[in-house]
Design a protein around this motif. Structure first.
Motif, PDB file in Angstrom:
ATOM      1  N   ASN A 276      -4.401  -9.647  22.718  1.00  0.00           N
ATOM      2  CA  ASN A 276      -5.078  -9.093  23.881  1.00  0.00           C
ATOM      3  C   ASN A 276      -6.597  -9.212  23.750  1.00  0.00           C
ATOM      4  O   ASN A 276      -7.299  -9.516  24.722  1.00  0.00           O
ATOM      5  N   GLN A 277      -7.097  -8.978  22.536  1.00  0.00           N
ATOM      6  CA  GLN A 277      -8.529  -9.141  22.313  1.00  0.00           C
ATOM      7  C   GLN A 277      -8.942 -10.596  22.501  1.00  0.00           C
ATOM      8  O   GLN A 277     -10.031 -10.888  23.009  1.00  0.00           O
ATOM      9  N   ARG A 278      -8.082 -11.516  22.121  1.00  0.00           N
ATOM     10  CA  ARG A 278      -8.381 -12.948  22.269  1.00  0.00           C
ATOM     11  C   ARG A 278      -8.495 -13.345  23.737  1.00  0.00           C
ATOM     12  O   ARG A 278      -9.450 -13.996  24.153  1.00  0.00           O
ATOM     13  N   VAL A 279      -7.490 -12.972  24.528  1.00  0.00           N
ATOM     14  CA  VAL A 279      -7.502 -13.400  25.929  1.00  0.00           C
ATOM     15  C   VAL A 279      -8.621 -12.703  26.695  1.00  0.00           C
ATOM     16  O   VAL A 279      -9.237 -13.288  27.588  1.00  0.00           O
ATOM     17  N   GLU A 280      -8.914 -11.443  26.353  1.00  0.00           N
ATOM     18  CA  GLU A 280     -10.027 -10.752  26.995  1.00  0.00           C
ATOM     19  C   GLU A 280     -11.351 -11.422  26.646  1.00  0.00           C
ATOM     20  O   GLU A 280     -12.234 -11.582  27.497  1.00  0.00           O
ATOM     21  N   ALA A 281     -11.491 -11.830  25.372  1.00  0.00           N
ATOM     22  CA  ALA A 281     -12.732 -12.479  24.943  1.00  0.00           C
ATOM     23  C   ALA A 281     -12.918 -13.824  25.645  1.00  0.00           C
ATOM     24  O   ALA A 281     -14.028 -14.184  26.058  1.00  0.00           O
ATOM     25  N   ALA A 282     -11.818 -14.589  25.783  1.00  0.00           N
ATOM     26  CA  ALA A 282     -11.920 -15.887  26.454  1.00  0.00           C
ATOM     27  C   ALA A 282     -12.304 -15.712  27.925  1.00  0.00           C
ATOM     28  O   ALA A 282     -13.143 -16.458  28.458  1.00  0.00           O
ATOM     29  N   TYR A 283     -11.732 -14.720  28.581  1.00  0.00           N
ATOM     30  CA  TYR A 283     -12.053 -14.459  29.988  1.00  0.00           C
ATOM     31  C   TYR A 283     -13.508 -14.005  30.139  1.00  0.00           C
ATOM     32  O   TYR A 283     -14.259 -14.482  31.003  1.00  0.00           O
ATOM     33  N   ARG A 284     -13.924 -13.083  29.270  1.00  0.00           N
ATOM     34  CA  ARG A 284     -15.302 -12.584  29.321  1.00  0.00           C
ATOM     35  C   ARG A 284     -16.304 -13.694  29.056  1.00  0.00           C
ATOM     36  O   ARG A 284     -17.340 -13.805  29.718  1.00  0.00           O
ATOM     37  N   LYS A 285     -16.001 -14.564  28.095  1.00  0.00           N
ATOM     38  CA  LYS A 285     -16.916 -15.646  27.734  1.00  0.00           C
ATOM     39  C   LYS A 285     -17.132 -16.611  28.898  1.00  0.00           C
ATOM     40  O   LYS A 285     -18.255 -17.036  29.186  1.00  0.00           O
ATOM     41  N   GLU A 286     -16.041 -16.939  29.592  1.00  0.00           N
ATOM     42  CA  GLU A 286     -16.167 -17.847  30.732  1.00  0.00           C
ATOM     43  C   GLU A 286     -17.022 -17.232  31.832  1.00  0.00           C
ATOM     44  O   GLU A 286     -17.849 -17.917  32.461  1.00  0.00           O
ATOM     45  N   LEU A 287     -16.864 -15.946  32.071  1.00  0.00           N
ATOM     46  CA  LEU A 287     -17.680 -15.269  33.073  1.00  0.00           C
ATOM     47  C   LEU A 287     -19.152 -15.243  32.674  1.00  0.00           C
ATOM     48  O   LEU A 287     -20.048 -15.399  33.519  1.00  0.00           O
ATOM     49  N   VAL A 288     -19.421 -15.050  31.376  1.00  0.00           N
ATOM     50  CA  VAL A 288     -20.810 -15.049  30.895  1.00  0.00           C
ATOM     51  C   VAL A 288     -21.438 -16.423  31.097  1.00  0.00           C
ATOM     52  O   VAL A 288     -22.589 -16.544  31.557  1.00  0.00           O
ATOM     53  N   TYR A 289     -20.692 -17.499  30.735  1.00  0.00           N
ATOM     54  CA  TYR A 289     -21.219 -18.849  30.972  1.00  0.00           C
ATOM     55  C   TYR A 289     -21.459 -19.096  32.464  1.00  0.00           C
ATOM     56  O   TYR A 289     -22.389 -19.797  32.855  1.00  0.00           O
ATOM     57  N   GLY A 290     -20.597 -18.505  33.308  1.00  0.00           N
ATOM     58  CA  GLY A 290     -20.750 -18.697  34.738  1.00  0.00           C
ATOM     59  C   GLY A 290     -22.011 -18.078  35.311  1.00  0.00           C
ATOM     60  O   GLY A 290     -22.430 -18.429  36.423  1.00  0.00           O
ATOM     61  N   GLU A 291     -22.613 -17.152  34.579  1.00  0.00           N
ATOM     62  CA  GLU A 291     -23.866 -16.548  35.043  1.00  0.00           C
ATOM     63  C   GLU A 291     -25.017 -17.546  35.018  1.00  0.00           C
ATOM     64  O   GLU A 291     -25.975 -17.427  35.792  1.00  0.00           O
ATOM     65  N   ASP A 292     -24.966 -18.522  34.108  1.00  0.00           N
ATOM     66  CA  ASP A 292     -26.073 -19.461  33.942  1.00  0.00           C
ATOM     67  C   ASP A 292     -25.731 -20.881  34.389  1.00  0.00           C
ATOM     68  O   ASP A 292     -26.632 -21.685  34.632  1.00  0.00           O
ATOM     69  N   ARG A 293     -24.443 -21.225  34.446  1.00  0.00           N
ATOM     70  CA  ARG A 293     -24.052 -22.584  34.786  1.00  0.00           C
ATOM     71  C   ARG A 293     -23.130 -22.570  36.003  1.00  0.00           C
ATOM     72  O   ARG A 293     -22.076 -21.922  35.984  1.00  0.00           O
ATOM     73  N   GLU A 294     -23.522 -23.313  37.001  1.00  0.00           N
ATOM     74  CA  GLU A 294     -22.773 -23.313  38.247  1.00  0.00           C
ATOM     75  C   GLU A 294     -21.385 -23.908  38.092  1.00  0.00           C
ATOM     76  O   GLU A 294     -20.445 -23.521  38.778  1.00  0.00           O
ATOM     77  N   GLU A 295     -21.252 -24.873  37.146  1.00  0.00           N
ATOM     78  CA  GLU A 295     -19.965 -25.543  36.999  1.00  0.00           C
ATOM     79  C   GLU A 295     -18.948 -24.699  36.224  1.00  0.00           C
ATOM     80  O   GLU A 295     -17.759 -25.029  36.185  1.00  0.00           O
TER      81      GLU A 295
END
Length: 430
Positions: A276-295
């Motif tokens: 659960n910590q893994r999948v939450e971390a992967a989801y959170r990380k993608e959202l963080v990258y989405g703050e700076d990169r449009e793609e």
């Protein structure tokens, strides 16, 4: 997690366990009588239990204090000479102080249990016609209880205060250890979360679980002999009839049964919490990258990642449903188990001197022993969380020591297409 605070952890904990067994065996084999050699007096085996604060100043107790200090001093001197550690005062002497104060607090509970017999026997006598019990007698016994209660409060607050400082020192040791190796791990996914959040949660959960675990062990050490002695009033048990030390045996069998059943019912929970910590971390990380990169954080990707989160949570809910069914069934049965055992004795209690005071002692002692054995049952969900944190920090430390990943991380990498199962090769995105 451990070598930052304890000297040579594996050998340290093994030696601590072995030394504890040695000093306990020596105590029960005759060392408890050695106090007379230094003028502390000889315990009278035929004397009844001392009621009140005098319980803690008997010759046996005074010698126990000295015996414990000597045992700790020998253990500390050995490790100070063998592997001097910057945190040894806290990890060795601090641990010893927590053990002692916790045991002392449990002995307050034993003293209260000793008080129950004269008080409730007095109440029973006062309710009978022609009683000679006066109000002063009962008020005096209540004053004794108040003294013990205030001592219990003082000890409980004190041990919690010291333990909080002890565990924060442990967190400080972990933080210093990881930060000294920050260059090796700073590029690992979630490194900052491991150092800040996981060490914080590890320290907090260890404080709560550690105090409860120590208290459970000390309660068993203190109350098992009490329950053994009280078994003389119980002549037989329903269904099984007469057996040696019936209350003692029933408490152990019932508690081991419950612990084993609940551990089996929740055996999959630690792995699911870790994932659960893994999948939450992967989801959170993608959202963080989405703050700076449009793609990044595009709807298909986010939908897939959140789908992983949803599936894992649904599996957790299902597993916890199975676990809670068994847990609540057992705990509800536990509420009446001891009374079921005592019904034959209560009905024929007059013949064996089974009074209302003895009943109160039996209920308290059995409850203390049963609750101590049920530590895993009552703390299982928190233990699962701690195991999950331990697994994450263990994976993190694999990078520091250049070791292979634990099995659960290997499984994660295989599912997500990573190649080399070395943690230092994991780049952003894993």
């Amino acid at each position: 997690m451990f070598k930052s605070f304890f000297p040579q952890p594996k050998l340290f904990f093994i030696s601590a366990l072995v030394w504890t067994v040695i000093v306990m065996v020596a105590w029960y084999a005759g060392a408890s009588q050695w106090g007379a050699l230094i003028g502390l007096g000889t315990p009278d085996p035929e004397a009844g239990p001392v009621i009140g604060l005098g319980h803690f100043t008997t010759p046996e107790f005074l010698w126990f204090y000295v015996y414990y200090v000597i045992a700790v001093a020998i253990f500390y001197a050995f490790w100070h000479r063998r592997a001097k550690h910057p945190w040894e005062l806290w990890s060795i002497l601090g641990s010893a102080l927590i053990l002692f104060v916790t045991y002392y607090g449990v002995q307050v509970s034993v003293a209260v249990n000793n008080w129950r017999r004269p008080f409730f026997d007095g109440v029973q006598d006062a309710l009978t016609e022609g009683s000679t019990v006066t109000q002063t007698d009962l008020f005096s016994l209540l004053l004794v209880f108040a003294q013990l209660a205030f001592m219990a409060i003082f000890i409980g607050v004190g041990v919690r205060f010291f333990t909080s400082h002890y565990v924060f020192r442990w967190r400080t040791a972990m933080n210093d250890y990881y930060m000294a190796r920050w260059k090796q791990v700073r590029h690992i996914e979630g490194a900052s979360q491991r150092v800040q959040e996981d060490t914080m949660r590890f320290a907090g959960i260890t404080e709560n679980l550690g105090v409860a675990a120590i208290d459970s062990v000390m309660t068993l050490i203190a109350f098992l002999p009490v329950l053994w002695a009280l078994s003389e009033y119980v002549t037989e048990l329903p269904l099984v009839g007469a057996i040696p030390a019936p209350l003692f045996t029933a408490a152990i069998v019932w508690s081991i049964f419950g612990t084993g059943m609940l551990a089996l019912a929740g055996i999959r929970l630690p792995g699911l919490e870790f994932k659960n910590q893994r999948v939450e971390a992967a989801y959170r990380k993608e959202l963080v990258y989405g703050e700076d990169r449009e793609e990044r954080a595009q709807p298909p990707t986010v939908r897939e990642l959140f789908g992983d989160v949803r599936r894992n949570y649904f599996r957790l809910y299902l597993e916890y449903m199975y676990f809670n069914i068994f847990r609540f069934l057992y705990l509800q049965a536990d509420n009446i188990f001891v009374m079921l055992l005592l019904i034959p004795t209560i009905v024929g209690g007059a013949a064996v001197g089974f009074t209302f005071g003895v009943l109160q002692q039996v209920l308290t002692a059995f409850g203390q022993v049963s609750n101590s054995f049920q530590y895993l049952v009552n703390s299982w969900t928190t233990i699962v969380e701690l195991l999950s944190i331990h697994k994450r920090l263990q994976s993190f430390e694999a990078a520091i020591d250049d070791k292979d990943l634990p099995d659960i991380d290997r499984e994660w990498l295989e599912i997500h297409g990573a190649g080399d199962p070395k943690i230092e090769t994991i780049g952003p995105g894993v």
